[in-house]
Enzyme design. Structure first.
Site: not given
Lengths: 110, 466
Positions: B88, B224, B156, B301, B95, B98-99, B210, B419
């Site tokens: 990564d 997210c 992600d 495929c 932020s 929390h997860r 596939c 926005c």
């Protein structure tokens, strides 16, 4: 007995998941009475169900989030009674009474 | 000592034979620490010492150290998988916490791989941890993935997901893939057991392509960061991913059947997509989890099918182009400059009193709006606005009905639209003009460039932008 029904319909349930419910009034499960035949007299198949949903059930005008070039848009899986529609004949599958059709958009977050 | 691929247990006789003393590492004694540490999982029927030794001799690559990768890696490490690679390129942000429960408040700013490995070392110091503090790319993917027995896709974004799957097909690695956003999660085991590219033996497991032939158009995808995600939902998927990986490795489900006495269903499972739906408005119900039956390998495929031209060399040199594959053209609105204004210029004009009686529409979702907005802004979420516009068009109402009741009578007051990041606002301006609200150009309808993010950058650094 109820009144004579002019148009025979097929009772099915349609589910939306993975965010698609947003296009259908934020409701994940819908009971749908699908006309048994399309305007051309052909028995109702998945292709007909998709156009029926767009015309009658979709509350959001962003139809392109659901269909693209009159086919289901890439990134949406169609499940017929919990099996991938490719196992059942895709758009040509003939809808049966009490079928459960699930539309689920594929997720990428993590 | 570096373990060699020869350590794989499956190459050494059947699962049920008495341990073969030459089977490198697979029949060795567990030392006291291992014995105590793994005792509660080893006594589970079907696991045993043999399963534990297989885990210890396995190498797992976890791609992504976020909401999926944190819980997934914690169980992989706890279970005693011997070599754990984590890749990564991001750093820990507040932020995330929390997860992304493998990180910590005091490690904000650290590379996620380093932060997570610190946590995992505390949990179990026995595995060998290998950090890759950068993102997976078409150039580095094969070299890294080739070092492992099983890959966990905890990323992600679709471009990386297709890349990982393609490399796993070519290197014949089983892939445990999960994804999650907002209140939904998905999980699928792919390429397990792996079969040679192009092989169409019945029962061949599918690859990612596939099952998910084409990515959704980018306009329909949100991250997210934009859409939000519930911690337990993404966590549940990460934990389930670890469960699948442990099962595959401990039982060698990714290996060809080892004995005629193995039950035939041992690794010819029905490809299954598990979906989890978490409803904030109702308790757990019959459709919270669904197991969906997927097809096997597809003859046509692009990656694993009969006539596939996909190669490792090709991928390295940019063929296919994953970024382009996942970024079909989006509908872009091209507003003329006079219909756009920067957040700073809007603020300055307002301060100078040049905008008396104007209307400011904020088209963010109401959750975003609830955390803060520009003074005087009225909230009309983009989806609702489009719905109203369609209804007006269809039923022929007055264009001004699209505005909130308090604003609809304001004649030709200029309308500004803001926005979150400046995309929906441009489409909104276009929509309002289409309805004729601009009175053939007499009434100004203006987009605030860059949305509330720009407002925070240019005008109010303390603004709670989410």
């Amino acid at each position: 007995m109820s009144d004579t029904i002019e148009v025979a319909t097929i009772p099915i349930t349609v589910d939306f998941s993975g965010g698609l419910e947003m296009l259908f009034d934020n409701q994940r499960r819908h009971s749908v009475s699908l006309p048994a035949v399309d305007s051309g007299g052909k028995p109702a198949d998945i292709a007909f169900l998709i156009s029926h949903l767009c015309e009658k059930l979709m509350k959001d005008p962003r139809a392109e989030l659901f269909v693209l070039d009159s086919h289901i848009r890439p990134g949406i899986l169609v499940l017929i009674n919990d099996a991938d529609w490719e196992l059942e004949g895709e758009e040509d599958y003939k809808i049966q009474p009490r079928d459960n059709i699930l539309f689920v958009s594929t997720l990428h977050g993590g | 000592m570096e373990e060699d691929t020869g350590d794989r247990p499956s190459t050494n006789g059947t699962a049920s034979t008495v341990a073969n003393p030459t089977a490198n590492g697979c029949s060795r004694r567990l030392d006291d620490d291992e014995f105590e540490r793994y005792s509660r999982q080893m006594i589970v029927p079907g696991m045993g010492k043999e399963g534990q030794l297989r885990l210890i001799n396995s190498r797992v690559l976890i791609i992504g150290a976020g909401g999926l990768g944190c819980p997934a890696s914690m169980y992989i490490a706890g279970a005693g998988v011997g070599t754990i690679g984590i890749i990564d390129g991001d750093v820990v942000e507040i932020s995330n916490l929390h997860r992304q429960i493998g990180h910590a408040t005091f490690r904000i700013g650290l590379k996620k791989v380093d932060s997570l490995i610190q946590h995992l070392m505390g949990l179990n110091h026995l595995p060998k941890y290998i950090p890759y503090p950068f993102h997976l790319t078409p150039q580095n993917a094969a070299d890294i993935i080739s070092q492992y027995d099983l890959v966990m896709d905890c990323t992600d974004n679709p471009a990386t997901r297709y890349l990982i799957s393609d490399i796993c097909v070519l290197l014949r690695k089983p892939l445990v893939s999960a994804a999650s956003i907002q209140k939904s999660g998905q999980l699928i085991v792919l390429n397990c057991p792996p079969a040679p590219q192009g092989s169409l033996t019945p029962g061949c497991a599918p690859c990612y392509r596939c099952c998910f032939k084409k990515p959704p158009p980018p306009s329909s995808m949100v991250s997210c960061g934009e859409a939000g995600v519930m911690g337990p939902v993404v966590g549940m998927m990460g934990v389930a991913q670890a469960g699948e990986a442990i099962k595959i490795l401990a039982s060698a489900l990714h290996m060809p059947p080892q004995s005629p006495t193995d039950p035939p269903e041992r690794n010819l499972h029905q490809p299954t997509l598990l979906i989890y739906t978490y409803d904030l408005e109702s308790a757990v119900g019959p459709y919270s989890f669904r197991a969906l039956k997927m097809g096997g390998r597809k003859k046509n495929c692009f990656a694993c099918g009969e006539n596939s031209t996909l190669t490792l060399e090709g991928i390295k040199t940019g063929n296919p182009d994953y970024v382009q594959f996942c970024s079909a053209p989006t509908s872009n609105v091209n507003l003329p400059p006079e219909e756009r204004i920067t957040a700073a210029a809007y603020h300055a004009a307002k301060e100078r009193g040049e905008l008396p009686g104007h209307i400011l529409l904020d088209t963010r979702e109401k959750e975003h709006f609830s955390f803060g907005s520009i003074e005087g802004a009225v909230n009309v979420p983009f989806g609702k606005l489009l719905m109203k516009a369609a209804a007006i068009k269809r039923d022929g109402g007055a264009a001004s009905e699209i505005l909130p009741p308090a604003e609809s009578g304001k004649g030709d007051a200029p309308i500004f639209v803001v926005c979150r990041r400046g995309v929906d606002s441009q489409e909104t301006v276009e929509k309002l003009k289409e309805l004729g609200l601009d009175d053939q150009g007499k009434r100004k309808i203006v987009d605030i460039i860059g949305g509330m993010r720009a407002w925070k950058e240019e005008v109010d650094p303390s603004f709670p932008f989410i």
